[in-house]
Design a protein around this motif. Structure first.
Motif, PDB file in Angstrom:
ATOM      1  N   ASN A 185      53.231  23.239  64.659  1.00  0.00           N
ATOM      2  CA  ASN A 185      54.215  22.185  64.510  1.00  0.00           C
ATOM      3  C   ASN A 185      55.158  22.489  63.348  1.00  0.00           C
ATOM      4  OD1 ASN A 185      55.638  19.798  64.466  1.00  0.00           O
ATOM      5  ND2 ASN A 185      53.862  18.497  64.168  1.00  0.00           N
ATOM      6  N   ALA A 186      54.599  22.918  62.216  1.00  0.00           N
ATOM      7  CA  ALA A 186      55.428  23.247  61.054  1.00  0.00           C
ATOM      8  C   ALA A 186      56.377  24.396  61.379  1.00  0.00           C
ATOM      9  CB  ALA A 186      54.547  23.599  59.862  1.00  0.00           C
ATOM     10  N   SER A 187      55.878  25.395  62.080  1.00  0.00           N
ATOM     11  CA  SER A 187      56.713  26.533  62.451  1.00  0.00           C
ATOM     12  C   SER A 187      57.845  26.104  63.384  1.00  0.00           C
ATOM     13  CB  SER A 187      55.850  27.598  63.125  1.00  0.00           C
ATOM     14  OG  SER A 187      56.643  28.628  63.652  1.00  0.00           O
ATOM     15  N   LEU A 188      57.521  25.285  64.354  1.00  0.00           N
ATOM     16  CA  LEU A 188      58.545  24.822  65.303  1.00  0.00           C
ATOM     17  C   LEU A 188      59.565  23.910  64.622  1.00  0.00           C
ATOM     18  CD1 LEU A 188      56.313  24.166  68.426  1.00  0.00           C
ATOM     19  CD2 LEU A 188      57.954  26.021  68.099  1.00  0.00           C
ATOM     20  N   ARG A 189      59.100  23.074  63.703  1.00  0.00           N
ATOM     21  CA  ARG A 189      60.043  22.212  62.965  1.00  0.00           C
ATOM     22  C   ARG A 189      61.005  23.060  62.127  1.00  0.00           C
ATOM     23  NH1 ARG A 189      59.129  16.736  62.562  1.00  0.00           N
ATOM     24  NH2 ARG A 189      57.215  16.026  63.534  1.00  0.00           N
ATOM     25  N   GLU A 190      60.482  24.121  61.532  1.00  0.00           N
ATOM     26  CA  GLU A 190      61.334  25.005  60.741  1.00  0.00           C
ATOM     27  C   GLU A 190      62.393  25.660  61.625  1.00  0.00           C
ATOM     28  OE1 GLU A 190      60.966  29.048  58.045  1.00  0.00           O
ATOM     29  OE2 GLU A 190      59.192  27.793  58.364  1.00  0.00           O
ATOM     30  N   ARG A 191      61.972  26.134  62.797  1.00  0.00           N
ATOM     31  CA  ARG A 191      62.927  26.742  63.726  1.00  0.00           C
ATOM     32  C   ARG A 191      63.950  25.727  64.206  1.00  0.00           C
ATOM     33  NH1 ARG A 191      59.589  29.479  68.333  1.00  0.00           N
ATOM     34  NH2 ARG A 191      61.662  29.519  69.245  1.00  0.00           N
ATOM     35  N   LEU A 192      63.501  24.514  64.479  1.00  0.00           N
ATOM     36  CA  LEU A 192      64.403  23.479  64.972  1.00  0.00           C
ATOM     37  C   LEU A 192      65.418  23.075  63.915  1.00  0.00           C
ATOM     38  CD1 LEU A 192      65.157  21.501  67.227  1.00  0.00           C
ATOM     39  CD2 LEU A 192      63.448  19.924  66.291  1.00  0.00           C
ATOM     40  N   SER A 193      65.028  23.094  62.659  1.00  0.00           N
ATOM     41  CA  SER A 193      65.933  22.674  61.593  1.00  0.00           C
ATOM     42  C   SER A 193      67.172  23.559  61.519  1.00  0.00           C
ATOM     43  CB  SER A 193      65.207  22.667  60.247  1.00  0.00           C
ATOM     44  OG  SER A 193      64.911  23.982  59.835  1.00  0.00           O
ATOM     45  N   LYS A 194      67.070  24.782  62.011  1.00  0.00           N
ATOM     46  CA  LYS A 194      68.228  25.674  62.005  1.00  0.00           C
ATOM     47  C   LYS A 194      69.296  25.220  62.984  1.00  0.00           C
ATOM     48  CE  LYS A 194      65.491  29.646  60.658  1.00  0.00           C
ATOM     49  NZ  LYS A 194      64.995  30.972  61.032  1.00  0.00           N
ATOM     50  N   TYR A 195      68.894  24.439  63.989  1.00  0.00           N
ATOM     51  CA  TYR A 195      69.829  24.016  65.024  1.00  0.00           C
ATOM     52  C   TYR A 195      70.311  22.574  64.854  1.00  0.00           C
ATOM     53  CZ  TYR A 195      68.129  28.263  67.132  1.00  0.00           C
ATOM     54  OH  TYR A 195      67.794  29.567  67.352  1.00  0.00           O
ATOM     55  N   GLU A 196      69.624  21.807  64.054  1.00  0.00           N
ATOM     56  CA  GLU A 196      70.045  20.451  63.783  1.00  0.00           C
ATOM     57  C   GLU A 196      70.953  20.466  62.562  1.00  0.00           C
ATOM     58  OE1 GLU A 196      66.392  18.311  63.303  1.00  0.00           O
ATOM     59  OE2 GLU A 196      66.270  17.877  65.440  1.00  0.00           O
TER      60      GLU A 196
END
Length: 85
Positions: free
Chosen positions: A41-52
């Motif tokens: 979850n932490a890894s995916l949130r980090e990746r998602l933050s690049k697009y938000e």
């Protein structure tokens, strides 16, 4: 009669101990799964933050040369770039 009660209690205690061991094992499995899912979850949130709301040279003070989100100008293979005079 007291011997019969003792045997019944002993059997009940044994069954409860087996059930307790099974529950303890299940807790270990769930805690392990929870840890793995938390890391994912932490890894995916980090990746998602690049697009938000990504910061780029148009909406921040990042210079265009340092902007990781800017579109790259690429020449098509058929075109030749002519030097400016």
């Amino acid at each position: 009669m007291s011997d019969l009660v003792f045997i019944d209690n002993s059997k009940a205690i044994s069954e409860l101990l087996v059930g307790l061991q099974q529950l303890e094992h299940r807790i270990e499995v769930l805690e392990s799964d929870n840890l793995l899912l938390s890391r994912e979850n932490a890894s995916l949130r980090e990746r998602l933050s690049k697009y938000e709301n990504p910061k780029n040279s148009r909406n921040s003070s990042i210079p265009p040369s340092k902007d990781e989100n800017r579109p790259r100008n690429t020449l098509l293979p058929n075109l030749v770039a002519f030097p400016k005079k």
